[in-house]
Scaffold this motif. Structure first.
Motif, PDB file in Angstrom:
ATOM      1  N   LEU A  82      -4.637 -18.155  53.008  1.00  0.00           N
ATOM      2  CA  LEU A  82      -3.642 -18.070  51.796  1.00  0.00           C
ATOM      3  C   LEU A  82      -4.078 -17.152  50.529  1.00  0.00           C
ATOM      4  N   LEU A  83      -5.418 -17.400  50.405  1.00  0.00           N
ATOM      5  CA  LEU A  83      -5.911 -16.504  49.364  1.00  0.00           C
ATOM      6  C   LEU A  83      -5.903 -15.173  49.451  1.00  0.00           C
ATOM      7  N   SER A  84      -6.254 -14.929  50.939  1.00  0.00           N
ATOM      8  CA  SER A  84      -6.118 -13.441  51.158  1.00  0.00           C
ATOM      9  C   SER A  84      -4.695 -12.880  51.042  1.00  0.00           C
ATOM     10  N   PHE A  85      -3.673 -13.714  51.329  1.00  0.00           N
ATOM     11  CA  PHE A  85      -2.475 -13.111  51.179  1.00  0.00           C
ATOM     12  C   PHE A  85      -2.225 -13.107  49.412  1.00  0.00           C
ATOM     13  N   ASP A  86      -2.784 -13.850  48.676  1.00  0.00           N
ATOM     14  CA  ASP A  86      -2.484 -14.116  47.337  1.00  0.00           C
ATOM     15  C   ASP A  86      -3.321 -12.598  46.756  1.00  0.00           C
ATOM     16  N   SER A  87      -4.355 -12.283  47.179  1.00  0.00           N
ATOM     17  CA  SER A  87      -4.861 -11.063  46.770  1.00  0.00           C
ATOM     18  C   SER A  87      -4.168  -9.895  47.068  1.00  0.00           C
ATOM     19  N   THR A  88      -3.513  -9.728  48.432  1.00  0.00           N
ATOM     20  CA  THR A  88      -2.748  -8.753  48.651  1.00  0.00           C
ATOM     21  C   THR A  88      -1.441  -8.402  48.018  1.00  0.00           C
ATOM     22  N   MET A  89      -0.596  -9.796  47.688  1.00  0.00           N
ATOM     23  CA  MET A  89       0.522  -9.368  47.112  1.00  0.00           C
ATOM     24  C   MET A  89       0.299  -9.182  45.699  1.00  0.00           C
ATOM     25  N   ARG A  90      -0.841  -9.677  45.038  1.00  0.00           N
ATOM     26  CA  ARG A  90      -1.106  -9.052  43.543  1.00  0.00           C
ATOM     27  C   ARG A  90      -1.001  -7.345  43.449  1.00  0.00           C
ATOM     28  N   SER A  91      -1.428  -6.772  44.524  1.00  0.00           N
ATOM     29  CA  SER A  91      -1.595  -5.366  44.470  1.00  0.00           C
ATOM     30  C   SER A  91      -0.556  -4.527  45.150  1.00  0.00           C
ATOM     31  N   ASN A  92       0.073  -5.150  46.135  1.00  0.00           N
ATOM     32  CA  ASN A  92       0.968  -4.298  46.799  1.00  0.00           C
ATOM     33  C   ASN A  92       2.203  -4.994  47.109  1.00  0.00           C
ATOM     34  N   LEU A  93       3.380  -4.277  46.612  1.00  0.00           N
ATOM     35  CA  LEU A  93       4.816  -4.788  46.430  1.00  0.00           C
ATOM     36  C   LEU A  93       5.258  -4.974  47.677  1.00  0.00           C
ATOM     37  N   SER A  94       4.868  -4.134  48.494  1.00  0.00           N
ATOM     38  CA  SER A  94       5.556  -4.279  50.015  1.00  0.00           C
ATOM     39  C   SER A  94       5.108  -5.505  50.853  1.00  0.00           C
ATOM     40  N   VAL A  95       4.131  -6.139  50.267  1.00  0.00           N
ATOM     41  CA  VAL A  95       3.769  -7.440  51.097  1.00  0.00           C
ATOM     42  C   VAL A  95       4.367  -8.625  50.116  1.00  0.00           C
ATOM     43  N   GLY A  96       4.985  -9.563  50.696  1.00  0.00           N
ATOM     44  CA  GLY A  96       5.827 -10.339  49.830  1.00  0.00           C
ATOM     45  C   GLY A  96       5.974 -11.869  50.547  1.00  0.00           C
ATOM     46  N   LEU A  97       6.336 -12.947  49.583  1.00  0.00           N
ATOM     47  CA  LEU A  97       6.562 -14.042  49.951  1.00  0.00           C
ATOM     48  C   LEU A  97       7.868 -14.191  50.730  1.00  0.00           C
ATOM     49  N   PRO A  98       8.373 -15.270  51.685  1.00  0.00           N
ATOM     50  CA  PRO A  98       7.486 -16.415  51.982  1.00  0.00           C
ATOM     51  C   PRO A  98       6.398 -16.048  52.899  1.00  0.00           C
ATOM     52  N   ILE A  99       5.246 -16.706  53.118  1.00  0.00           N
ATOM     53  CA  ILE A  99       4.241 -16.862  54.120  1.00  0.00           C
ATOM     54  C   ILE A  99       4.532 -17.513  55.283  1.00  0.00           C
TER      55      ILE A  99
END
Lengths: 242, 242
Positions: free
Chosen positions: B177-194
């Motif tokens: 989940l923290l790996s996803f958080d790091s990714t979503m902070r920097s790439n708008l093309s990755v987004g919630l929900p997980i």
């Protein structure tokens, strides 16, 4: 590839660059990508190079040569502001690009030199810039206090989590080294030694510069303490609910 | 873009996928990229999709349709091992690629479907694979217990630092989940929900699955505790020596 970072903070600017160049995994070398222009009491300008070595070396040589000639054209020693320095770096980049593009195999040569540079000139606060291969440039501001070039992705999350507008130079230095550690674990084209310079606002001289080599005692201790600390934080995170 | 991760651990397998698809920043949608094939007591197979939606949806439909037809050809319900499942996924990918490539504008259509999939079939331990767009595939092993697809770089450092061969499913879930958080902070093309699924070794059924939406209380608490913990570790790291 390359990894370079600059962080503009109230206490000054932290600069760091790796020193690996490569043309394929079977052909890599070590070159310092940090160039320092210092006239104590007047200016400190630090330049971090990214891109093909032939281009970046030529641009740095042009900057040094123009500065030594002092023929009336603006140069790195006569520029009155860091914004004017950005113009000088841009002009040198265009000059080398024009020369190489004309001679390059029918335009096949890809020119990709870019720089992070910053520092302080007497009369101004410290400022931090980055140029693009197109020779235009941007300046760091409070909302985005750090600039990266090269392999930027692996090392960005730790900067995002730790760096704020008010981070101390000391914490920023630790954070930058751990950002390099994350990058070097995953991309073989970024490698030690790391050239590190921490410019203290108002000093107008270089007081803190060092090179982090393989086996560096501080870097080893830092990485160990970080890994241990992170695993410790994990044990205290809330358990997932299903 | 997309971000999908699978982690193979002694306790089982953690799967996670984001749900953003986009064709430019001005055209994005939400689609679930996780497909679960479950026959309690016999098999659990989880598939995470990366690549153009038209391709990945068609492949998942082929897998489901073949499974329902049960016409004697190997399918996802009759495969005896996870290695045979990999063959079934590969075949379905090739089938859709052949069809689309023939009809696509003179070969201009880029086929880029890839999958992370794994789970357990009765008689085997849990196994984890990823296919490439070329339809070949690799399997996770102890030395490399996690597989990623899509925007992999921002989220990799935290996995590198935390995940070992013996990490618990619970810690691995937090880490993902923290790996996803790091990714979503920097790439708008990755987004919630997980979409998150934690398969428990030997259970042969889905016991832990959830969707992390915007504002999820656990995810918010986790991110807060992590950010606080990390900053706290920083205050205790050794000071740089100059």
């Amino acid at each position: 590839m390359t990894y370079c970072v600059g962080l503009l903070l109230p206490g000054g600017i932290v600069f760091a660059s790796d020193s690996r160049t490569n043309a394929g995994v079977d052909n890599f070398s070590q070159f310092c990508k940090m160039t320092v222009f210092e006239r104590p009491g007047d200016r400190v300008i630090v330049l971090l190079s990214s891109g093909a070595l032939a281009g970046t070396q030529a641009i740095v040589s042009v900057l040094k040569q123009r500065g030594a000639e002092n023929d009336g054209r603006p140069n790195i020693w006569t520029a009155r502001t860091m914004f004017d320095v950005a113009g000088v770096v841009s002009d040198a980049t265009r000059e080398v690009e024009r020369r190489d593009a004309a001679a390059g195999k029918g335009g096949q040569l890809v020119f990709n030199a870019s720089f992070i540079f910053g520092g302080q000139i007497a009369g101004e606060p410290p400022r931090l810039f980055r140029t693009y291969a197109e020779t235009n440039f941007i300046e760091a501001e409070q909302d985005s206090p750090f600039l990266q070039t090269g392999e930027t992705k692996y090392g960005k999350p730790i900067l995002d989590r730790v760096i704020t507008r008010t981070t101390s130079l000391s914490d920023a230095t630790k954070c930058v080294l751990l950002s390099f550690d994350s990058t070097m674990r995953s991309n073989l084209s970024v490698g030690l030694p790391i050239d590190l310079l921490c410019y203290e606002q108002g000093s107008l001289r270089v007081t803190r510069r060092r090179r982090v080599e393989q086996g560096d005692a501080y870097f080893t201790a830092l990485r160990g303490a970080w890994s241990e600390g992170v695993r410790d934080v994990f044990t205290r995170l809330p358990e997932p609910a299903w």
